[in-house]
Design an enzyme around this catalytic site. Structure first.
Site, PDB file in Angstrom:
ATOM      1  N   LYS A 264       0.860  -1.192   0.000  1.00 19.07           N
ATOM      2  CA  LYS A 264       0.000   0.000   0.000  1.00 19.07           C
ATOM      3  C   LYS A 264       0.891   1.234   0.000  1.00 19.07           C
ATOM      4  O   LYS A 264       1.748   1.391   0.867  1.00 19.07           O
ATOM      5  CB  LYS A 264      -0.892  -0.006   1.242  1.00 19.07           C
ATOM      6  CG  LYS A 264      -1.636   1.310   1.489  1.00 19.07           C
ATOM      7  CD  LYS A 264      -2.307   1.338   2.856  1.00 19.07           C
ATOM      8  CE  LYS A 264      -2.838   2.721   3.197  1.00 19.07           C
ATOM      9  NZ  LYS A 264      -3.440   2.770   4.555  1.00 19.07           N
ATOM     10  N   ASP A 269      -2.266  10.739   3.483  1.00 17.83           N
ATOM     11  CA  ASP A 269      -3.666  10.381   3.713  1.00 17.83           C
ATOM     12  C   ASP A 269      -4.330  11.388   4.638  1.00 17.83           C
ATOM     13  O   ASP A 269      -4.130  11.363   5.848  1.00 17.83           O
ATOM     14  CB  ASP A 269      -3.744   8.976   4.327  1.00 17.83           C
ATOM     15  CG  ASP A 269      -5.188   8.550   4.584  1.00 17.83           C
ATOM     16  OD1 ASP A 269      -6.090   9.113   3.934  1.00 17.83           O
ATOM     17  OD2 ASP A 269      -5.397   7.659   5.421  1.00 17.83           O
ATOM     18  N   LYS A 276      -9.517  13.323   8.535  1.00 25.67           N
ATOM     19  CA  LYS A 276      -8.975  12.981   9.844  1.00 25.67           C
ATOM     20  C   LYS A 276      -8.899  14.218  10.737  1.00 25.67           C
ATOM     21  O   LYS A 276      -8.860  15.347  10.237  1.00 25.67           O
ATOM     22  CB  LYS A 276      -7.554  12.407   9.682  1.00 25.67           C
ATOM     23  CG  LYS A 276      -7.462  11.093   8.933  1.00 25.67           C
ATOM     24  CD  LYS A 276      -6.005  10.696   8.776  1.00 25.67           C
ATOM     25  CE  LYS A 276      -5.869   9.380   8.022  1.00 25.67           C
ATOM     26  NZ  LYS A 276      -6.320   8.229   8.834  1.00 25.67           N
ATOM     27  N   ASP A 287       1.970   6.638   5.455  1.00 23.61           N
ATOM     28  CA  ASP A 287       0.930   5.667   5.099  1.00 23.61           C
ATOM     29  C   ASP A 287       1.306   4.865   3.859  1.00 23.61           C
ATOM     30  O   ASP A 287       0.477   4.149   3.314  1.00 23.61           O
ATOM     31  CB  ASP A 287      -0.409   6.382   4.892  1.00 23.61           C
ATOM     32  CG  ASP A 287      -1.598   5.484   5.184  1.00 23.61           C
ATOM     33  OD1 ASP A 287      -1.421   4.447   5.837  1.00 23.61           O
ATOM     34  OD2 ASP A 287      -2.723   5.824   4.743  1.00 23.61           O
ATOM     35  N   GLU A 348      -9.265   3.800   2.820  1.00 16.17           N
ATOM     36  CA  GLU A 348      -8.834   3.908   1.423  1.00 16.17           C
ATOM     37  C   GLU A 348      -7.759   2.890   1.033  1.00 16.17           C
ATOM     38  O   GLU A 348      -7.667   2.502  -0.127  1.00 16.17           O
ATOM     39  CB  GLU A 348      -8.331   5.321   1.140  1.00 16.17           C
ATOM     40  CG  GLU A 348      -6.877   5.612   1.468  1.00 16.17           C
ATOM     41  CD  GLU A 348      -6.517   5.430   2.939  1.00 16.17           C
ATOM     42  OE1 GLU A 348      -5.352   5.094   3.218  1.00 16.17           O
ATOM     43  OE2 GLU A 348      -7.382   5.612   3.821  1.00 16.17           O
ATOM     44  N   ARG A 350      -7.383  -0.259   1.584  1.00 11.66           N
ATOM     45  CA  ARG A 350      -7.906  -1.533   1.073  1.00 11.66           C
ATOM     46  C   ARG A 350      -8.396  -1.407  -0.369  1.00 11.66           C
ATOM     47  O   ARG A 350      -8.371  -2.374  -1.132  1.00 11.66           O
ATOM     48  CB  ARG A 350      -9.008  -2.051   1.996  1.00 11.66           C
ATOM     49  CG  ARG A 350     -10.250  -1.194   2.060  1.00 11.66           C
ATOM     50  CD  ARG A 350     -11.042  -1.411   3.332  1.00 11.66           C
ATOM     51  NE  ARG A 350     -10.336  -0.884   4.494  1.00 11.66           N
ATOM     52  CZ  ARG A 350     -10.792  -0.983   5.751  1.00 11.66           C
ATOM     53  NH1 ARG A 350     -11.952  -1.572   5.985  1.00 11.66           N
ATOM     54  NH2 ARG A 350     -10.097  -0.490   6.742  1.00 11.66           N
TER      55      ARG A 350
END
Length: 499
Positions: A264, A269, A276, A287, A348, A350
């Site tokens: 990933k 993010d 967030k 991330d 996001e 996944r």
């Protein structure tokens, strides 16, 4: 890497230079060559140990300044505990402890790689050398000034005194490449997001071509043609276009199916529309720890010329809350054809992995796939920062990963999968939704991913607690740990080269 640590191997009989590091067991017993090198100073060790309450516990250190009887500026005794129970990861730790005794500026160090029973094996000495380099890593390329008391770079020349210097030097060559891979992964995780965005990340991965890695970069147009709507949906709110990078190392038998690693790579993010909280959002530059690991791993495998066919694939996006960003309630179509209702745009990672996993499964038909992702906060609640969460549809692969984790010190802990959890991600509007709520959050994320592996033997590693911001250790003083490179290199070496 700002620090320059030069590690060489010399015979046990070589004269000590600079700081002298020796080892003892939990009875303060020294090895024969060590006792000979210390001479009368061996009695000094016993007196100093008594005064300091030093018992030779594994990883503990006794520091003696200007010791009488030896030509060394300092004498450091590192406890080995009970030598019979030591693992490779313990010797990595010993190397880290030794490196902690270095100070800024030029330095020399000699390490007597000997236990009470005799010289350490080449593998054990190499682990110490690796631990030295891992501990010495520092990411300070953006600092133009040093504050008072802030350590500068090291310039250390370290000699490891071993039983067989030629064998140790030969063994360290591939191990050094693995350390280089960890350093590469750490650098990527530590970079600021205005520097490392999807296109730049793809460019850096492309540098592996110099090592013989075949690289294919999929741009937005190519991914649209493939139908990678899940990944593209995440990045559509960013001014930075998304990328997928496919890396291939063909070091095994011609025509043999590869093994595959998928990372990933959310370069930043914000959470998207489901934004967030502001507190600690800066940490979301990390991330992409899974993608960083895959690139570092591919570097290690190619540089040491691993006898294995390996595919590395990373999905690179930014998740931003632009007017064009994905909305809760949207339905996207993945490359597999399965549709996904977006419940929370902060779930996001996944979505990125769904399309890359499907691509790898269909296009490369691997023996197995392992994905790595800083996927859920829930895994940190469950396991803290000591283990990565592991989920798998294949018991044999899971056992191999558990064993590799114990050997490398990058530990994993298996958690369950089961059809009962699928109910939590069923959607009334699409084939599935992208989050199942708070309960079993790491499990439902893994259940989601399992729908995109097409029956391939697969393991998912949730590294949210281990890839970034984890507590500092004897071999890592960096915010980005490079977690997973050593684990997966060990997996490849143990089960696909040492048959």
């Amino acid at each position: 890497m700002s620090d320059a640590i030069k590690v060489g191997f010399v015979p046990l009989s070589a004269a000590a230079r600079g700081i002298l590091i020796v080892f003892c067991d939990d009875g303060l017993k020294l090895g024969p060559a060590t006792a000979k090198a210390l001479g009368s100073a061996a009695d000094l060790v016993k007196r100093a140990a008594s005064a300091a309450g030093f018992k030779g516990k594994s990883g503990a250190a006794l520091d003696i300044l200007a010791p009488e009887g030896v030509k060394a500026t300092r004498l450091v005794v590192i406890g080995a505990g009970k030598p019979a129970s030591l693992k490779t990861s313990d010797f990595l730790k010993f190397g880290g402890v030794a490196a902690s005794k270095l100070t800024a500026g030029a330095a020399a160090m000699t390490i007597m790689a000997e236990l009470p029973g005799g010289a350490m094996t080449s593998e054990q000495a190499v682990a110490i050398a690796s631990g030295l380099r891992l501990r010495a890593y520092k990411f300070d390329r953006y600092k133009t000034k040093k504050k008072d008391g802030e350590e500068g770079g090291l310039r250390a020349d370290i000699s490891l005194a071993v039983g067989d210097a030629i064998a140790a030097k030969k063994a360290f060559a591939p191990a050094g490449h693995v350390v280089d891979g960890v350093v590469m992964a750490r650098d990527l995780v530590n970079e600021p997001p205005n520097v490392l965005f999807p296109e730049e990340f793809a460019r850096r991965a492309g540098q592996l071509r110099k090592l013989g890695v075949k690289i294919e970069v999929l741009d937005v147009k190519a991914m649209q043609k493939l139908g990678m709507g899940a990944l593209l949906g995440v990045g559509q709110g960013s001014a930075r276009p998304s990328r997928t990078v496919i890396m291939r190392w063909d070091g095994g038998k011609k025509g043999e199916a590869p093994v595959a690693f998928v990372g990933k790579g959310v370069c930043f993010d914000t959470g998207g529309i489901s934004i967030k909280p502001a507190g600690s959002m800066e940490d979301m530059k990390g991330d992409m720890g899974g993608a960083a690991c895959v690139v570092g791993l591919m570097h290690a495998l190619a540089a040491r010329k691993a006898k294995a066919n390996v595919v590395g694939a990373i999905g690179l996006v930014e998740n931003m809350p632009d007017g064009n960003a994905q909305r809760p309630g949207d339905i996207v179509t993945s490359m597999s054809g399965q549709t996904i209702e977006i419940i929370n745009t902060d779930a996001e990672g996944r979505l990125v992995l769904a399309d890359v996993l499907w691509y790898v499964a269909k296009k490369t038909k691997p023996k197995f796939m392992v994905d790595l992702a800083t996927l859920t906060g829930a895994i940190v609640v469950a396991l803290g920062t000591e283990h990565a969460g592991m989920f798998s549809n294949n018991d044999e692969l899971a056992e191999r990963l558990l064993a590799a984790g114990i050997e490398s010190g990058e530990k994993v802990w298996r958690l369950p999968l089961g059809p009962e959890y699928d109910k939590l991600i069923d959607s009334q509007f699409a084939d599935m939704k992208n989050t199942g709520g708070r309960h079993g959050g790491s499990i439902t994320a893994a259940q989601f991913l399992q729908r995109f592996v097409d029956g391939t033997p697969w393991a998912h590693l949730d590294i949210a607690g281990t890839a970034m911001g984890a507590p500092k250790t004897d071999i890592n003083q960096s915010w980005g740990s490079g977690y997973g490179v050593r684990l997966l290199d060990r997996l490849v070496a143990d089960h696909y080269e040492r048959k």
